[in-house]
Design a protein around this motif. Structure first.
Motif, PDB file in Angstrom:
ATOM      1  N   GLY A 169       0.870  -1.169   0.000  1.00 29.93           N
ATOM      2  CA  GLY A 169       0.000   0.000   0.000  1.00 29.93           C
ATOM      3  C   GLY A 169       0.905   1.216   0.000  1.00 29.93           C
ATOM      4  O   GLY A 169       1.740   1.361  -0.869  1.00 29.93           O
ATOM      5  N   GLU A 170       0.782   2.001   1.002  1.00 30.22           N
ATOM      6  CA  GLU A 170       1.698   3.130   1.146  1.00 30.22           C
ATOM      7  C   GLU A 170       2.544   3.011   2.403  1.00 30.22           C
ATOM      8  O   GLU A 170       3.254   3.937   2.773  1.00 30.22           O
ATOM      9  CB  GLU A 170       0.904   4.446   1.164  1.00 30.22           C
ATOM     10  N   ALA A 171       2.451   1.861   3.064  1.00 30.32           N
ATOM     11  CA  ALA A 171       3.143   1.675   4.341  1.00 30.32           C
ATOM     12  C   ALA A 171       4.379   0.798   4.181  1.00 30.32           C
ATOM     13  O   ALA A 171       4.281  -0.330   3.696  1.00 30.32           O
ATOM     14  CB  ALA A 171       2.195   1.040   5.352  1.00 30.32           C
ATOM     15  N   PRO A 172       5.515   1.306   4.596  1.00 32.39           N
ATOM     16  CA  PRO A 172       6.710   0.461   4.578  1.00 32.39           C
ATOM     17  C   PRO A 172       6.642  -0.582   5.693  1.00 32.39           C
ATOM     18  O   PRO A 172       6.136  -0.318   6.782  1.00 32.39           O
ATOM     19  CB  PRO A 172       7.856   1.447   4.824  1.00 32.39           C
ATOM     20  N   ILE A 173       7.133  -1.772   5.394  1.00 33.46           N
ATOM     21  CA  ILE A 173       7.197  -2.834   6.400  1.00 33.46           C
ATOM     22  C   ILE A 173       8.594  -2.784   7.026  1.00 33.46           C
ATOM     23  O   ILE A 173       9.589  -2.964   6.321  1.00 33.46           O
ATOM     24  CB  ILE A 173       6.973  -4.227   5.775  1.00 33.46           C
ATOM     25  N   PRO A 174       8.679  -2.543   8.325  1.00 32.73           N
ATOM     26  CA  PRO A 174      10.006  -2.568   8.960  1.00 32.73           C
ATOM     27  C   PRO A 174      10.521  -4.000   9.031  1.00 32.73           C
ATOM     28  O   PRO A 174       9.738  -4.954   9.083  1.00 32.73           O
ATOM     29  CB  PRO A 174       9.745  -1.998  10.354  1.00 32.73           C
ATOM     30  N   LEU A 175      11.816  -4.160   9.050  1.00 33.11           N
ATOM     31  CA  LEU A 175      12.388  -5.507   9.147  1.00 33.11           C
ATOM     32  C   LEU A 175      11.892  -6.230  10.398  1.00 33.11           C
ATOM     33  O   LEU A 175      11.649  -7.432  10.368  1.00 33.11           O
ATOM     34  CB  LEU A 175      13.914  -5.451   9.137  1.00 33.11           C
ATOM     35  N   SER A 176      11.702  -5.499  11.477  1.00 28.91           N
ATOM     36  CA  SER A 176      11.205  -6.128  12.699  1.00 28.91           C
ATOM     37  C   SER A 176       9.809  -6.718  12.504  1.00 28.91           C
ATOM     38  O   SER A 176       9.431  -7.662  13.196  1.00 28.91           O
ATOM     39  CB  SER A 176      11.188  -5.121  13.856  1.00 28.91           C
ATOM     40  N   GLY A 177       9.062  -6.186  11.558  1.00 29.72           N
ATOM     41  CA  GLY A 177       7.734  -6.717  11.268  1.00 29.72           C
ATOM     42  C   GLY A 177       7.788  -8.144  10.746  1.00 29.72           C
ATOM     43  O   GLY A 177       6.894  -8.947  11.025  1.00 29.72           O
ATOM     44  N   PHE A 178       8.839  -8.462  10.007  1.00 34.34           N
ATOM     45  CA  PHE A 178       8.985  -9.830   9.505  1.00 34.34           C
ATOM     46  C   PHE A 178       9.227 -10.792  10.664  1.00 34.34           C
ATOM     47  O   PHE A 178       8.630 -11.860  10.727  1.00 34.34           O
ATOM     48  CB  PHE A 178      10.119  -9.902   8.475  1.00 34.34           C
ATOM     49  N   ALA A 179      10.094 -10.404  11.577  1.00 32.79           N
ATOM     50  CA  ALA A 179      10.358 -11.253  12.740  1.00 32.79           C
ATOM     51  C   ALA A 179       9.107 -11.404  13.597  1.00 32.79           C
ATOM     52  O   ALA A 179       8.771 -12.520  14.027  1.00 32.79           O
ATOM     53  CB  ALA A 179      11.499 -10.664  13.571  1.00 32.79           C
TER      54      ALA A 179
END
Length: 131
Positions: A44-54
């Motif tokens: 969308g327009e929101a970046p996914i932080p790397l911590s979000g994957f964890a």
């Protein structure tokens, strides 16, 4: 509960928690490598932080561990059922990645993280369940 059942539960949980941690680290690494290769982590327009994957890997993998514990206690052949259910759920987890508003490479990277997590968690946990 017998001592054998307790040891089996401890082994399942211990192995499962290791699998959760390894999968969370692996998906974060895959996302970081993708980002460093120029793939955006924007949905969308929101970046996914790397911590979000964890975090999301940890949550979904822990749910799989809980499923394995329930199956271990309630079914005669928990391993096969666990594998069938979790492989099916992994397939279903790819659907949102296909339809989300993101670039093609981002969608592929997101799907790859699901597959990486599943290839770590499913065999590790299934290996501790009775056939």
């Amino acid at each position: 509960m017998s001592d054998t059942a307790t040891a089996s539960s401890r082994t399942l949980v211990g192995t499962g928690l290791i699998a959760v941690a390894v999968a969370a680290a692996a998906t974060t690494l895959v996302a970081a490598v993708g980002r460093s290769a120029g793939i955006t982590l924007v949905v969308g327009e929101a970046p996914i932080p790397l911590s979000g994957f964890a975090l999301l890997t940890g949550i979904s993998s822990t749910a799989g561990l809980l499923l394995s514990a329930v199956l271990n206690r309630t079914t005669a052949h928990p391993r096969g059922l666990f594998v069938r259910i979790t492989v099916g759920l992994t397939g279903l987890s790819l659907i949102p990645d296909l339809v989300v508003q993101a670039s093609g490479p981002t969608k592929v990277l997101l799907m790859l993280t699901h597959i990486v997590a599943a290839t770590i968690v499913i065999p590790m946990i299934a290996g501790r369940l009775p056939a």
